[in-house]
Scaffold this active site. Structure first.
Site, PDB file in Angstrom:
ATOM      1  CD1 TRP A   1      -3.216   0.931   0.689  1.00 26.27           C
ATOM      2  CD2 TRP A   1      -1.888   2.403   1.708  1.00 26.27           C
ATOM      3  NE1 TRP A   1      -3.908   2.104   0.835  1.00 26.27           N
ATOM      4  CE2 TRP A   1      -3.124   3.023   1.448  1.00 26.27           C
ATOM      5  CE3 TRP A   1      -0.888   3.149   2.340  1.00 26.27           C
ATOM      6  CZ2 TRP A   1      -3.385   4.345   1.804  1.00 26.27           C
ATOM      7  CZ3 TRP A   1      -1.149   4.472   2.685  1.00 26.27           C
ATOM      8  CH2 TRP A   1      -2.388   5.047   2.415  1.00 26.27           C
TER       9      TRP A   1
ATOM     10  CE  LYS B   1     -11.229  -5.303   7.946  1.00 25.44           C
ATOM     11  NZ  LYS B   1     -12.575  -4.795   7.797  1.00 25.44           N
TER      12      LYS B   1
HETATM   13  C1  AGP Z   1     -14.213   0.811   7.705  1.00 24.83           C
HETATM   14  O1  AGP Z   1     -14.972   0.188   6.756  1.00 24.83           O
HETATM   15  C2  AGP Z   1     -12.851   1.075   7.274  1.00 24.83           C
HETATM   16  N1  AGP Z   1     -12.182  -0.071   6.893  1.00 24.83           N
HETATM   17  C3  AGP Z   1     -12.055   1.928   8.228  1.00 24.83           C
HETATM   18  O2  AGP Z   1     -12.717   3.124   8.432  1.00 24.83           O
HETATM   19  C4  AGP Z   1     -11.794   1.271   9.590  1.00 24.83           C
HETATM   20  O3  AGP Z   1     -12.945   1.270  10.341  1.00 24.83           O
HETATM   21  C5  AGP Z   1     -10.708   2.055  10.310  1.00 24.83           C
HETATM   22  O4  AGP Z   1      -9.549   2.027   9.525  1.00 24.83           O
HETATM   23  C6  AGP Z   1     -10.430   1.492  11.693  1.00 24.83           C
HETATM   24  O5  AGP Z   1      -9.949   0.193  11.596  1.00 24.83           O
HETATM   25  P1  AGP Z   1      -9.849  -0.707  12.925  1.00 24.83           P
HETATM   26  O6  AGP Z   1     -11.229  -0.946  13.437  1.00 24.83           O
HETATM   27  O7  AGP Z   1      -9.166  -1.948  12.460  1.00 24.83           O
HETATM   28  O8  AGP Z   1      -9.020   0.062  13.904  1.00 24.83           O
END
Ligand code: AGP
Length: 691
Positions: free
Chosen positions: A74, A686
């Site tokens: 990424w 993710k």
């Molecule tokens: C949500 O769909 C996203 N992938 C993103 O906003 C995510 O919630 C955020 O990066 C936090 O991730 P975490 O819950 O693994 O900390």
């Protein structure tokens, strides 16, 4: 946030690395690469601006061997392309990196002053140069001419064998004694690594003479021991990293290190694995060891040793992953997002399992390790998270204020940590993170702890960094979530907050009757969610009407506003439709100017005390000919609504959990209609392990 993987053992590591990278691709998927020590002892590198599947289907002939390292990227520094893809190679040394090297420019300048030649725009390449130098490999002044150190060119067209790079085109208790995993789980050694017997290599910088006192090379006296070289190189690095390092001169080992970015070791039968997370190794082993910040691991087929950057040995206790490899499969579903939406009835039941205590009409949360007396001393709750985790926290704040009558507020973790927050003794801080690796949330937890605050974690990934940093909290037990957009973990987080709010409430003024009605409503959620998912076709029809829009607004009041925020985020993330959420009451203070016949609004209007107010808002929208869709509860639909989806009624405090489910399916079907890459939306990953 990239994914790194490595393998040491007798098997050909290429299929193992490719399969591991495929499992890690949700961490970043703009380019990928591998480096292996071939059976003839050379270093072979294959990397490209492609997905892992593409990389695997374009392997050069006879590209096999071991040990090996792999990477899925990424991009943070340097656009996704073949050259910036990892591994980065200098001489016999190859490095894959997840994280950000903050002083890369300074190190790069010093290395170039000493004759190093950089081919990529990445910050990560400095690691390859530093480690190669620390391990005694200095390109001879004229070496560049034959291309052995020229990273890109070597990769493209050299294949002559030993020590050089083999071209791409031709053709991821513990140690007893020698790092053997004796299964007793207790480390038996102490003291420092390194010392006698290491070869000292004459240093030959680009000029053949040391340039000047503070040149990078002066810090690294070229000892041949790879682990020692990695430790020495990292002493001059500022930033975050999870790395795996390969050296063709040391074909029996890989060295890994961690600072801020997750690294897990997998203990196999006469083989070892290294990966950014357990997803990459669960098919091979369930026995894992998590590296801590500042640790370096020497990994060989027969075991591992860990030490700090200054060489102090560290003890590690293996733990066992509970997730099965099947959990990482899509099964009959086309997309992980759709599978994870479908899993919600089952996983919500898992989040509830063993935590409802009808005897006292309360909940049992063994993992929070806070006795009722301590909880009574709590006078405020601050919830921290990023993205959907922050929004689930906003629903949690509503639940805690309503049920425990405690002032509660959710804040994006990144904002919290940089405003030099005042940490209060009687405030309970709750960190929310499905992955347990989100850098900003982790740093916020560390900031609270540094200032003496009390912090709990609500986390999905067992053994993740935030879970270990918080040391107490609530695990969601929602199973692995692979799709970048979070769905099931959002719902399970809101359920976990309901459990916590009832727990806090029942040791305060929440009555037994209220406790009872909420426990019954919680127990009914799985079936109600299943019912909503069963009416997917209705939502798909709604998505048809939305998919053609360029912009959309989501409005709601109170906890309905949090649902609107989550609905808008999902639609943005997965379908790239520009969706904004507004508090319904805020609309007339500006955003109403944007309402037009081309811009539909999704209104979250539960049948509660604010229902009439929400209806007036949608009438204001209709008055400006804005199309209005709604998620609501059964009953007569206001004329102002063009189309609505009614979810079953729960207790008012829990309604937001059900009202959100149709918005997940809506985003899914709009993305499906638009032909988007649903599980791997562009530009996202993710778990965000960098700042
Ligand atoms: C949500 O769909 C996203 N992938 C993103 O906003 C995510 O919630 C955020 O990066 C936090 O991730 P975490 O819950 O693994 O900390």
């Amino acid at each position: 946030m990239c994914g790194i993987v490595a393998h040491v053992g007798s098997r050909d590591c290429v299929p193992i690395l490719l399969e591991g990278l495929a499992q890690l691709e949700y961490r970043g998927y703009d380019s990928a690469g591998l480096a292996v020590v071939s059976r003839s002892g050379g270093l072979r590198v294959h990397k490209a601006k492609s997905r892992v599947a593409g990389l695997g289907s374009n392997l050069p002939a006879r590209f096999k061997g071991g040990p090996g390292i792999g990477h899925t990227r990424w991009a943070t520094h340097g656009e996704p392309n073949d050259i910036n893809a990892h591994p980065h190679v200098v001489g016999p040394v190859a490095v894959v990196h997840n994280g950000i090297i903050e002083n890369a420019d300074e190190l790069r300048a010093k290395l170039i002053a000493e004759g190093a030649e950089f081919t990529s725009e990445t910050d990560s390449e400095v690691l390859a140069h530093l480690i190669a130098r620390a391990s005694g490999y200095l390109p001879a002044p004229d070496a560049a001419a034959d291309g052995t150190t020229r990273q890109a060119s070597a990769v493209a067209n050299d294949g002559t064998g030993q020590g050089g790079l083999e071209g791409q085109d031709d053709g991821t208790g513990q140690a007893g004694g020698e790092g053997q995993d004796d299964g007793t789980g207790q480390a038996t050694r102490a003291g420092k690594r390194g010392g006698a017997g290491m070869a000292r290599v004459a240093r030959t910088g680009s000029t053949g003479k040391p340039a000047h006192a503070d040149s990078v090379a002066d810090n690294l006296d070229g000892r041949g021991d790879l682990e020692e070289a990695v430790r020495r190189a990292l002493t001059s690095v500022v930033g975050t990293y999870g790395i795996a390092v390969l050296d063709a001169r040391r074909p029996d080992r890989v060295v890994a290190a961690r600072n801020g970015s997750p690294v897990v070791l997998g203990i196999g039968e006469r083989e070892m694995f290294v990966a950014s997370d357990a997803a990459a190794l669960v098919r091979h082993t369930r026995r894992v060891v998590y590296l801590d910040d500042g640790e370096v691991a020497l990994v060989r087929a027969d075991g591992f040793e860990t030490a700090t950057l200054d060489g102090g040995l560290t003890a590690k206790t293996p733990s066992t992953i509970t997730w099965t490899s099947e959990a990482f499969d899509k099964g009959e579903y086309t997309h992980f997002m759709r599978k994870e939406i479908a899993e919600q009835p089952e996983v919500v039941a898992r989040t509830l399992s063993g935590r409802l205590e009808p005897r006292f009409q309360t909940t049992h949360l063994g993992g929070i390790e806070l006795a009722a007396r301590e909880l009574l001393d709590i006078h405020r709750v601050k919830i921290l998270g990023c993205g959907s985790a922050y929004i689930a926290g906003a629903i949690g704040a509503h639940l805690i204020e309503q049920l425990a009558r405690l002032p509660a507020h959710a804040e994006p973790a990144s904002e919290f940590r940089y405003r030099n927050p005042v940490i209060e003794r009687d405030t309970l801080y709750i960190a929310v993170s499905q992955s347990g690796e989100t850098f900003d949330t982790l740093a916020a937890v560390q900031e609270v702890k540094r200032k003496g605050g009390r912090v709990l974690g609500i986390v999905n990934v067992v053994g993740s960094t935030i879970a270990r940093e918080c040391a107490r909290g609530i695990y969601l037990h929602a199973g692995p979530e692979i799709a970048v957009v979070s769905t099931k973990t959002f719902t399970c987080t809101a359920v976990a907050f309901a459990l916590l709010a009832i727990h806090l409430g029942r040791i305060r003024d929440l009555s037994t009757a209220d406790g009872g009605r909420l426990l019954a409503a919680l127990a009914a959620l799985p079936e109600q969610i299943a019912g909503i998912i069963g009416r997917e076709a209705e939502i798909a029809a709604l998505a048809e009407r939305l998919a053609g829009s360029e912009h959309a607004y989501f409005v709601g009041r109170s906890a309905g506003y949090a649902v609107a925020m989550e609905g808008a985020l999902k639609l943005k993330e997965v379908s790239y439709l520009h969706a904004e959420a507004y508090s319904a009451a805020e609309l007339k203070h500006g955003p109403l100017a944007l309402i037009s016949p081309e811009t539909p609004t999704m209104a979250v209007i539960p049948r509660d005390e604010l229902y009439e107010k929400n209806v007036s808002t949608i009438e204001e929208i209709r008055a400006r000919r804005g199309p209005v869709f709604a998620v609501t509860h059964p009953g007569e639909m206001p004329a102002a609504i063009d189309a609505a989806f009614a979810v079953p009624k729960s207790e008012p405090e829990l309604d937001p959990i059900l009202l959100n489910i149709p918005l997940q399916l809506l985003a899914y079907h709009v993305a499906l209609k638009k032909g988007c890459d649903i599980d791997k939306p562009r530009n996202l990953a993710k778990s965000v392990t960098v700042e």
